[in-house]
Design a protein around this motif. Structure first.
Motif, PDB file in Angstrom:
ATOM      1  N   HIS A  40       0.818  -1.207   0.000  1.00 19.04           N
ATOM      2  CA  HIS A  40       0.000   0.000   0.000  1.00 19.04           C
ATOM      3  C   HIS A  40       0.855   1.261   0.000  1.00 19.04           C
ATOM      4  N   ILE A  41       1.926   1.266   0.785  1.00 16.94           N
ATOM      5  CA  ILE A  41       2.767   2.456   0.921  1.00 16.94           C
ATOM      6  C   ILE A  41       3.375   2.869  -0.418  1.00 16.94           C
ATOM      7  N   GLU A  42       3.521   1.906  -1.330  1.00 19.45           N
ATOM      8  CA  GLU A  42       4.085   2.224  -2.640  1.00 19.45           C
ATOM      9  C   GLU A  42       3.162   3.119  -3.462  1.00 19.45           C
ATOM     10  N   ILE A  43       1.863   3.071  -3.178  1.00 16.55           N
ATOM     11  CA  ILE A  43       0.907   3.838  -3.988  1.00 16.55           C
ATOM     12  C   ILE A  43       0.184   4.924  -3.201  1.00 16.55           C
ATOM     13  N   CYS A  44       0.346   4.949  -1.881  1.00 19.28           N
ATOM     14  CA  CYS A  44      -0.421   5.899  -1.070  1.00 19.28           C
ATOM     15  C   CYS A  44       0.009   7.352  -1.250  1.00 19.28           C
ATOM     16  N   PRO A  45       1.322   7.663  -1.260  1.00 19.00           N
ATOM     17  CA  PRO A  45       1.700   9.076  -1.440  1.00 19.00           C
ATOM     18  C   PRO A  45       1.210   9.602  -2.785  1.00 19.00           C
ATOM     19  N   LEU A  46       0.629  10.776  -2.787  1.00 19.73           N
ATOM     20  CA  LEU A  46       0.110  11.376  -4.008  1.00 19.73           C
ATOM     21  C   LEU A  46       1.149  12.299  -4.631  1.00 19.73           C
ATOM     22  N   SER A  47       1.015  12.525  -5.918  1.00 18.03           N
ATOM     23  CA  SER A  47       1.893  13.461  -6.614  1.00 18.03           C
ATOM     24  C   SER A  47       1.315  14.863  -6.515  1.00 18.03           C
ATOM     25  N   ALA A  48       2.182  15.837  -6.402  1.00 23.40           N
ATOM     26  CA  ALA A  48       1.718  17.220  -6.319  1.00 23.40           C
ATOM     27  C   ALA A  48       1.059  17.629  -7.627  1.00 23.40           C
ATOM     28  N   PRO A  49      -0.055  18.359  -7.576  1.00 20.68           N
ATOM     29  CA  PRO A  49      -0.688  18.844  -8.812  1.00 20.68           C
ATOM     30  C   PRO A  49       0.205  19.847  -9.516  1.00 20.68           C
ATOM     31  N   ALA A  50       0.095  19.904 -10.830  1.00 27.25           N
ATOM     32  CA  ALA A  50       0.902  20.844 -11.607  1.00 27.25           C
ATOM     33  C   ALA A  50       0.442  22.270 -11.342  1.00 27.25           C
ATOM     34  N   SER A  51       1.388  23.157 -11.159  1.00 27.58           N
ATOM     35  CA  SER A  51       1.067  24.555 -10.891  1.00 27.58           C
ATOM     36  C   SER A  51       0.540  25.240 -12.147  1.00 27.58           C
ATOM     37  N   LEU A  52      -0.423  26.137 -11.945  1.00 21.30           N
ATOM     38  CA  LEU A  52      -0.938  26.924 -13.066  1.00 21.30           C
ATOM     39  C   LEU A  52      -0.040  28.112 -13.381  1.00 21.30           C
ATOM     40  N   GLY A  53       0.815  28.481 -12.427  1.00 21.15           N
ATOM     41  CA  GLY A  53       1.626  29.672 -12.615  1.00 21.15           C
ATOM     42  C   GLY A  53       0.742  30.900 -12.678  1.00 21.15           C
ATOM     43  N   THR A  54       1.054  31.814 -13.580  1.00 19.54           N
ATOM     44  CA  THR A  54       0.249  33.030 -13.723  1.00 19.54           C
ATOM     45  C   THR A  54      -0.439  33.093 -15.075  1.00 19.54           C
ATOM     46  N   LYS A  55      -0.559  31.936 -15.732  1.00 18.80           N
ATOM     47  CA  LYS A  55      -1.205  31.955 -17.037  1.00 18.80           C
ATOM     48  C   LYS A  55      -2.697  32.223 -16.896  1.00 18.80           C
ATOM     49  N   ILE A  56      -3.271  32.851 -17.888  1.00 17.19           N
ATOM     50  CA  ILE A  56      -4.701  33.141 -17.899  1.00 17.19           C
ATOM     51  C   ILE A  56      -5.424  31.983 -18.567  1.00 17.19           C
ATOM     52  N   LEU A  57      -6.392  31.411 -17.862  1.00 19.74           N
ATOM     53  CA  LEU A  57      -7.126  30.274 -18.395  1.00 19.74           C
ATOM     54  C   LEU A  57      -8.208  30.737 -19.357  1.00 19.74           C
ATOM     55  N   PRO A  58      -8.657  29.836 -20.259  1.00 20.87           N
ATOM     56  CA  PRO A  58      -9.705  30.217 -21.214  1.00 20.87           C
ATOM     57  C   PRO A  58     -10.966  30.728 -20.546  1.00 20.87           C
ATOM     58  N   PHE A  59     -11.282  30.198 -19.347  1.00 19.31           N
ATOM     59  CA  PHE A  59     -12.497  30.626 -18.675  1.00 19.31           C
ATOM     60  C   PHE A  59     -12.183  31.372 -17.383  1.00 19.31           C
ATOM     61  N   ALA A  60     -11.012  32.015 -17.337  1.00 18.94           N
ATOM     62  CA  ALA A  60     -10.650  32.759 -16.131  1.00 18.94           C
ATOM     63  C   ALA A  60     -11.700  33.815 -15.829  1.00 18.94           C
ATOM     64  N   GLY A  61     -12.130  33.846 -14.603  1.00 21.41           N
ATOM     65  CA  GLY A  61     -13.101  34.842 -14.187  1.00 21.41           C
ATOM     66  C   GLY A  61     -14.523  34.480 -14.535  1.00 21.41           C
ATOM     67  N   SER A  62     -14.764  33.259 -14.995  1.00 22.53           N
ATOM     68  CA  SER A  62     -16.124  32.855 -15.325  1.00 22.53           C
ATOM     69  C   SER A  62     -16.342  31.419 -14.904  1.00 22.53           C
ATOM     70  N   VAL A  63     -17.583  31.000 -14.924  1.00 18.13           N
ATOM     71  CA  VAL A  63     -17.934  29.643 -14.532  1.00 18.13           C
ATOM     72  C   VAL A  63     -17.785  28.718 -15.725  1.00 18.13           C
ATOM     73  N   ASP A  64     -17.130  27.583 -15.520  1.00 21.16           N
ATOM     74  CA  ASP A  64     -17.014  26.585 -16.575  1.00 21.16           C
ATOM     75  C   ASP A  64     -18.267  25.718 -16.543  1.00 21.16           C
ATOM     76  N   GLU A  65     -19.170  25.943 -17.476  1.00 22.09           N
ATOM     77  CA  GLU A  65     -20.472  25.281 -17.449  1.00 22.09           C
ATOM     78  C   GLU A  65     -20.356  23.764 -17.504  1.00 22.09           C
ATOM     79  N   LYS A  66     -19.329  23.255 -18.179  1.00 17.84           N
ATOM     80  CA  LYS A  66     -19.169  21.807 -18.293  1.00 17.84           C
ATOM     81  C   LYS A  66     -19.041  21.165 -16.922  1.00 17.84           C
ATOM     82  N   HIS A  67     -18.374  21.858 -15.994  1.00 21.98           N
ATOM     83  CA  HIS A  67     -18.135  21.273 -14.688  1.00 21.98           C
ATOM     84  C   HIS A  67     -19.232  21.607 -13.685  1.00 21.98           C
ATOM     85  N   THR A  68     -19.811  22.790 -13.772  1.00 23.32           N
ATOM     86  CA  THR A  68     -20.807  23.158 -12.773  1.00 23.32           C
ATOM     87  C   THR A  68     -22.098  22.382 -12.946  1.00 23.32           C
TER      88      THR A  68
END
Length: 288
Positions: A40-68
């Motif tokens: 179990h210990i071989e798979i339990c630690p998770l990998s850190a998520p990739a950072s977004l940095g300061t890039k502007i996302l396609p839906f920055a500042g708005s709701v992503d309807e696909k997910h909501t």
């Protein structure tokens, strides 16, 4: 049996020894044998998520309807604070991020100041950000029904939620908040909170906040912490029911003084609501 990191001091030394041999320090689960634990210990630690940095996302500042439109029960929230005012002592929320339980971004914005002129150009006003966040959290529920546990409103997950919500001037019912800085099993023994950085390293197995503050990384990490705590499998009779009788009220002081530590432990009950009840509530009623 549980780790002392999870439910406080263990009642028996044998239980502590068993957990040391067969328990996972990250997810706090107990395995049938030391060999099962090693696998179990071989798979339990998770990998850190990739950072977004300061890039502007396609839906920055708005709701992503696909997910909501998905049936998300909980939403993780994080914001980046910057100093405002003439002396920098005023907390301003410069960047806001919301993710769902699948770690998909459903809201992301540069708010108030932005980070550069490019970010600022399309940044949302405070009121727009506030309205969008509440729209996501309410999930079509009326304000009058927010106090009900059976409504459609979503749980809000975060670390030190009061700080961020106060900055955005958002009020949200306490019974819908899941704060890793307030949850009893994650606190120090003196009930002081650990940092999100410490909790992530301790219970997820990776480092965060090693450079600039990325709200997406923190959002994903706090959601993973919540889900890991929610997934704890243990008995629920008398555990995690807030404001319940601790068991001591029905005993006389003299009787309590004559009890052994183990007897007192068996009599005691937790005075917080265990997050495992969130998943049990979704699956159906729980008998106490």
């Amino acid at each position: 049996m549980f780790s002392s990191n999870y439910l406080g001091p263990l009642s028996r030394a044998s239980c502590s020894r068993t957990f040391s041999a067969q328990g996972c320090d990250l997810c706090l689960k107990l395995y049938d044998s030391p060999s099962s634990l090693v696998k179990h210990i071989e798979i339990c630690p998770l990998s850190a998520p990739a950072s977004l940095g300061t890039k502007i996302l396609p839906f920055a500042g708005s709701v992503d309807e696909k997910h909501t439109t998905k049936d998300a029960k909980a939403i993780a929230f994080n914001c980046v604070m910057v100093g405002g005012g003439t002396d920098g002592s005023l907390d301003l929320c410069a960047r806001v991020c919301l993710v769902d339980e699948d770690e998909d971004i459903i809201f992301h914005t540069y708010e108030i100041t932005g980070l550069t002129e490019e970010h600022l150009r399309n940044s949302k006003s405070h009121k727009e950000v506030q309205d969008k966040i509440l729209e996501i959290l309410y999930n079509g529920e009326s304000a009058r029904r927010l106090m009900s546990d059976s409504g459609k409103a979503r749980l809000l997950v975060g670390h030190d939620l009061k700080h961020g919500l106060d900055c955005l001037r958002i009020n949200y019912p306490g019974h819908l908040l899941r704060d890793t800085a307030k949850y009893r099993p994650l606190l120090k023994t003196n009930l002081v909170s650990h940092s999100l950085k410490y909790l992530t390293k301790t219970y997820l197995g990776y480092n965060i906040q090693t450079g600039e503050h990325d709200p997406y990384v923190d959002c994903v990490s706090v959601m993973r912490l919540y889900k890991r705590m929610r997934a704890q499998d243990h008995q629920v009779n008398g555990i995690g029911t807030p404001n319940s009788d601790s068991g001591f009220e029905s005993q006389k002081a003299e009787e309590l003084e004559n009890m052994t530590p183990d007897e007192l432990y068996q009599l005691s009950k937790s005075n917080y609501k265990c997050w495992c009840l969130d998943s049990k509530k979704a699956a159906g009623p729980v008998d106490f």
